[in-house]
Enzyme design. Structure first.
Site, PDB file in Angstrom:
ATOM      1  N   SER A 185     -13.426   4.607  -9.175  1.00 57.13           N
ATOM      2  CA  SER A 185     -13.002   5.642 -10.132  1.00 57.13           C
ATOM      3  C   SER A 185     -12.176   5.041 -11.256  1.00 57.13           C
ATOM      4  CB  SER A 185     -12.141   6.708  -9.455  1.00 57.13           C
ATOM      5  OG  SER A 185     -12.516   6.926  -8.148  1.00 57.13           O
ATOM      6  N   ASP A 202       3.092   2.485  -4.822  1.00 55.08           N
ATOM      7  CA  ASP A 202       3.035   2.497  -6.293  1.00 55.08           C
ATOM      8  C   ASP A 202       3.379   3.846  -6.895  1.00 55.08           C
ATOM      9  OD1 ASP A 202       0.658   3.734  -5.506  1.00 55.08           O
ATOM     10  OD2 ASP A 202      -0.510   2.860  -7.148  1.00 55.08           O
ATOM     11  N   GLY A 213     -12.620   2.419  -1.392  1.00 55.54           N
ATOM     12  CA  GLY A 213     -11.254   1.938  -1.592  1.00 55.54           C
ATOM     13  C   GLY A 213     -11.184   0.725  -2.498  1.00 55.54           C
ATOM     14  N   GLU A 270       0.841  -1.208   0.000  1.00 55.48           N
ATOM     15  CA  GLU A 270       0.000   0.000   0.000  1.00 55.48           C
ATOM     16  C   GLU A 270       0.868   1.247   0.000  1.00 55.48           C
ATOM     17  OE1 GLU A 270      -3.103  -0.237  -1.187  1.00 55.48           O
ATOM     18  OE2 GLU A 270      -3.581  -1.578   0.485  1.00 55.48           O
ATOM     19  N   SER A 298     -11.668   1.103  -5.861  1.00 54.28           N
ATOM     20  CA  SER A 298     -11.335   1.664  -7.174  1.00 54.28           C
ATOM     21  C   SER A 298     -12.512   1.812  -8.118  1.00 54.28           C
ATOM     22  CB  SER A 298     -10.250   0.834  -7.855  1.00 54.28           C
ATOM     23  OG  SER A 298      -9.053   1.028  -7.220  1.00 54.28           O
ATOM     24  N   ASP A 315      -4.091   0.801  -9.491  1.00 55.37           N
ATOM     25  CA  ASP A 315      -5.501   0.483  -9.732  1.00 55.37           C
ATOM     26  C   ASP A 315      -5.772   0.330 -11.224  1.00 55.37           C
ATOM     27  OD1 ASP A 315      -5.403   1.037  -7.070  1.00 55.37           O
ATOM     28  OD2 ASP A 315      -6.657   2.826  -7.148  1.00 55.37           O
TER      29      ASP A 315
END
Ligand code: GLA
Length: 388
Positions: free
Chosen positions: A128, A36, A124, A33, A126, A172
């Site tokens: 989006s 990235d 959380g 986490e 994803s 993501d």
């Protein structure tokens, strides 16, 4: 959520055009986490919640989009997308069209879109990125343009960074492009390469939604702030070791030597990222060796690190993780995604999964008064065209 045929019928009724359909999943991150955007490692999987988009081409240079979830329409000139930023659902499809245009692709004729999804919003998982990747696949498919998956992921990330204003990494969008059924994906975010790790049939991925909403965009939540605090620490290390391009290149030794020159906050942010990268590498090894107990220990450590060093957890997520770790058959639990709310991910023995769900729902409600949504999810395929 509508089936593909129902969505196609709605699109036809709204726009008088027969659409093509595309689906893009959400994602859950097993471990890795906030690494990235430091060139590090992550290990997510695509999940069986998804966004479905119906698309047909236009000739008038406009984007018409209908969100079924929000029951809203937009009608925008494709030349003027930046002006239509609204901090709402429409920023994701509009942002992708903007990014495609910026990349020099000819999207000038315009498109009609009908969008529906069942990825829980602000959880959380994803939602989006799922809309972004579905839009990119839909538009590229309509224009018959082939693009490598990693480039599609980068383009969607750019839409989110530059158009939406959330300074997110590549995880993501990448896993939503490259996910495979029943596999986790270990991604090297520096080189944008990946390997697949089969999920053993005897375990279930259980996702517990704390129902505390998060947002990654400017002004809300702490995502961009955390990133800036980490980068401040990175700059100190770079003054001593210029070959450190991203925290991926730094070690705990570097932190021991120069961490005192950082603010205590930056030191903790950097320590999380550096140790998390090591944990992902160890976790992938354990996973591939079938050592789920070890994998679970690493999830436990990862949660402690994001809670104490990165400070991106919240009391509700900590309660979910503590509860999960007391349940029979639970190998590991941790918060997943950007944090500050959203979900935990739990690896649970298949035969204990149903009891796990019940115990978690009851225990969380007793501790917080909140009714959690709990999903048992399969790892699913990445984005694709849907035929009806
Ligand atoms: C969000 C971002 C990702 C990643 C995670 C934290 O999901 O979109 O790029 O940074 O948070 O790991």
């Amino acid at each position: 959520m509508q089936t593909p045929s129902e969505l196609a019928a709605l699109h036809l009724a709204t726009y008088a055009a027969v659409p093509t359909l595309y689906r893009a999943p959400g994602r859950v991150n097993l471990i890795g986490e906030h690494t990235d955007y430091s060139g590090g490692f992550v290990m997510p999987a695509a999940i069986d919640f998804s966004t479905l988009i119906a698309i047909s081409p236009r000739t008038d240079g406009r984007v018409l989009a209908h969100s079924i979830n929000f029951d809203e329409h937009i009608d925008q000139s494709i030349d003027d997308l930046l002006a239509c930023r609204a901090r709402s659902w429409s920023d994701y499809p509009a942002g992708v069209l903007w990014a495609l245009r910026e990349k020099g692709l000819d999207v000038s004729a315009g498109f009609s879109l009908t969008i529906v999804g069942n990825v829980p919003l602000g959880a959380g998982l994803s939602s989006s990125a799922s809309v972004e990747v579905a839009t990119a696949f839909a538009v590229l498919g309509t224009l018959a343009i082939e693009m490598p998956l990693s480039e599609i992921a980068l383009l969607c990330q750019r839409a989110e960074n530059a158009f939406v204003g959330a300074n997110v990494g590549i995880m993501d969008q990448f896993v939503i492009c490259c996910g495979q059924q029943d596999h986790a994906v270990m991604i090297d975010t520096r080189f944008l390469t990946y390997t697949l790790a089969p999920i053993p049939p005897e375990i279930r991925i259980v996702i517990c939604n704390s129902m505390v909403k998060h947002s990654l965009a400017e002004g809300d939540g702490g995502y961009n702030t955390r990133r800036a605090e980490m980068e401040a620490g990175l700059h100190i290390l770079q003054q001593h070791r210029p070959e450190i391009v991203a925290l991926r290149d730094a070690t705990l030794d570097d932190l021991d030597r120069w961490g005192s020159e950082m603010s205590p906050v930056s030191l903790r942010r950097c320590r999380h990222v550096i140790t998390e990268d090591d944990r992902v590498v160890a976790a992938v090894e354990a996973f591939n060796a079938g050592d789920l107990a070890r994998f679970g220990q690493l999830m436990h450590q990862a949660h402690a690190s994001i809670r104490d060093d990165f400070e991106a957890s919240c009391p509700e997520l900590d309660i979910l993780v503590d509860l999960a770790e007391q349940q029979p058959g639970c190998f590991g639990a941790r918060m997943t995604g950007g944090g500050f709310g959203g979900c935990t991910v739990n690896l649970v023995a298949a035969e204990h999964a149903a009891a796990f769900v019940e115990a978690m729902r009851a225990g969380y409600h007793a501790a917080t008064g909140i009714t959690a949504e709990i999903y048992i999810s399969r790892a699913s395929a990445g984005a694709h065209m849907v035929t009806i």
